[in-house]
Design an enzyme around this catalytic site. Sequence first.
Site, short mmCIF file in Angstrom:
data_model
loop_
_atom_site.label_atom_id
_atom_site.label_comp_id
_atom_site.label_asym_id
_atom_site.label_seq_id
_atom_site.Cartn_x
_atom_site.Cartn_y
_atom_site.Cartn_z
N GLU A 86 0.70 -1.50 -0.15
CA GLU A 86 -0.21 -0.19 -0.22
C GLU A 86 1.15 1.81 0.13
O GLU A 86 0.35 2.17 -0.23
CB GLU A 86 -1.82 0.05 1.43
CG GLU A 86 -2.34 -0.96 1.87
CD GLU A 86 -3.04 -1.41 0.12
OE1 GLU A 86 -3.12 -0.08 -0.44
OE2 GLU A 86 -4.11 -2.18 -0.11
N SER A 477 -46.43 -40.25 30.53
CA SER A 477 -45.59 -40.95 32.06
C SER A 477 -44.52 -40.22 32.31
O SER A 477 -44.75 -40.37 33.74
CB SER A 477 -45.92 -41.81 31.50
OG SER A 477 -47.28 -42.86 31.71
#
Length: 805
Positions: A86, A477
């Site tokens: 860059e 149950s």
Amino acid sequence: MRYLKKPLHKIIAAAAVVFLAAGGFYLYLIKDLPSITALEDYHPNLVTKVYSDDGRVIGEFYTEKRTVTPLNNIPAHLVQAFLAAEDTKFFEHGGIDYLGIARALYKNITAGRIVQGGSTITQQVARTFFLTSERKLTRKLREAILAYRIEKHLSKDEILYLYLNQIYFGDGAYGVQAASESYFGKNVNDLSIAEAALLAGLPKAPTRYSPYANFTLAKKRQEFIIGRMLEEGFITNGQAADAYGAKLELVPKRAESLWAGPFFTEHIRRYVEEKYGDDLLYKGGLEIYTTMNVEVQKAANRAIDEGLRAYDKRRGYRGAVERLKGQDAIEDYLKEADRQLSYDPVRADRIYRAVVTSADTGERAVNVRIGHRGGVISYPDLQWARVYNPEDTPDGGKFTNPLGVFAAGDIIEVKVKTLPPDEKTPIPCALEQTPLVEGSLLAMEPETGHVKAMVGGHDFSKTQFNRAVQAKRQPGSAFKPIIYATAIDSGYTPSTIVMDSPIVFAGADDEGEESDWKPKNFEEKFNGPTTIRNAIVKSRNVVTIKVLKDIGVNNAISYARKLGIESPLSSDLSLALGSSSVSLTEMVRAFATFGNEGVRPEMTFVTKIADKDGTVLEENAPKGEVVLSPQTAYIMTSLLQGVVSDGTGWRAKALGRPVAGKTGTTNNLNDAWFIGYVRGLASGVWVGYDNEQPLGRHETGAAAALPVWVDFMKQATSGAPMENFPVPEGVEFVRIDPVTGLPATTATNGAIFEAFKAGTAPKGAGENKKASGGEDFFRMDAGKNTNDGGPKEKPREKENPPEAF
């Protein structure tokens, strides 16, 4: 001289105009420019991280995935890679590289298009923090002014620190640390030169250079940067050669640890969002410490997945996911599959979509392709395939030759069994299909209340509805132990005899017409005098109803509340059969209370939350409330151990350690449950369809839910010490005749040691009969029972919840 005055005046006037215009333009440019001092107080949006009980990251919440990293933690070669890519003159210019701008301008003019930018790192910082990315001259000039100011205000290291932590790398990652974790699964200080060069190439065009989207282009960009690093003298020829040849191993886009328990972390997200708000959750960089154990959670994931798939296979094969027409369509599909596999290669025990190439009746196998890899499904791994028929037909709907259901071009699901050492050998696979049925699982420590694992459904990516917490279903149950815990505190003992005989309740149907309710047992027979132990072990419905009638519905509801059941409960006798819908979370907490000697644990998911500065926002220590006596809790544990040793929970004996638990199945087999516990861990499993359609013949709690529970608990307790449930003071053991419930004699066959509260063991006949009064038949008016305040209407559940196994 006189003749020069007029031109000089004009020149001065023109200069003044230019100066004023320039000044005005400059004032226009700097109007509303932000103050550079804002950079000194750098507080970017941060990632909130969620941790497991051993400190592993299991979740992240953010608007920008970023972890701020000090410059001294960033390796020099990564900084150099960015400078090479860059701004090679970063340490020499004052914010603007005029030669770089001229060079870029020349290249853009000669190319006839924009091929190179001239922005310095400082200019990129100015643009990232203060400006937009619009391509206008005024924006570029404002950027230059800000860059100049930044250079005057901050040091070069401070500018680099801001740049490397702020820039976007694609894949949702902001800053070098998040990028390092996202692409390579490592800390930034562990990056190699090759990896650093790849990351440095991303900010220019994150989507274009993404190695996931276009690895070839990303590799070219990386090689260019390595070359630039060599040209600038940042690395040696040898280092460059090593970097060029280094293999780049990308992590899958979805890190495994982040998806260990998606339902768990989503539950955490909702909690934190509700308590602390969106901003703090998504931008505040919170540290959330949870109770999840990653290995236990993985065991839960596997158990639910394999259990639901096993159930789905019992229901039959539904056919191909899709059918491709023509060789071109097949080739296009395989190319796309190869692209996906380029960064997440085929692995054993994973499920993939494959294309059928042929069905070999001679070899009794199906040949498939997973991308460019060939595979084969042998007959034993596909023989379950048959016509999909939810209602079992007499012949099961089976084909005489299951190979007949496959055709070239079918896209099917396969599980890779093993991975051959070379790519030429076909991969052994097994036929799979995504289940339509759903399931949930929750596991917690009874002593601490810490939730160690939670699965809210089969596939979080399809629905985030959490069936462990949000769904309310009838427990059947599995609710009976709550009734019997109430009974134990109401004068019953495990050897109390209740007459299992016909009983009729007068009532009215939905239209107000007279209608009798005649509860029955699954076997559609009555067993006469029955001990409480046998009633719960064999899941006798009629006995449970009679017990509830005797102790009072309101009394049982009160006990349910003590045990942590918060959902609305029916105030009628159908409560005995589990007709009221509850959550899995509630049921596990109730059973955990039995296993925790009567102390109801407070269910805990979060142990601590700290903000980005380390300030603790909340800390949760284990809490519990005594709701049952230790003696009652132990007796219930003993009874539930009987369900495993002699009743419907027999499959749980496979754990090879003391286990207590109860199955549950509802009318029409809509819901299947098993809730159980060992010393140190309680868990529950529910299986059913979201639309409440029946699970199918034989798919009871014992058949559909219990195998999932056993599979999970085997993995979750592997390596844990084997411990018996502690016997509290105040409990005595007496040899009892299991048939009569009376003290055993020397002539008693099959005598058992039964647990009693001290002083409550029977001493002779007549002391252990309750509820039935010894009669063989009862007829009661369901609306005239004064003991429990109801019911005023006939119980909703008219049929017995089957407990066949």
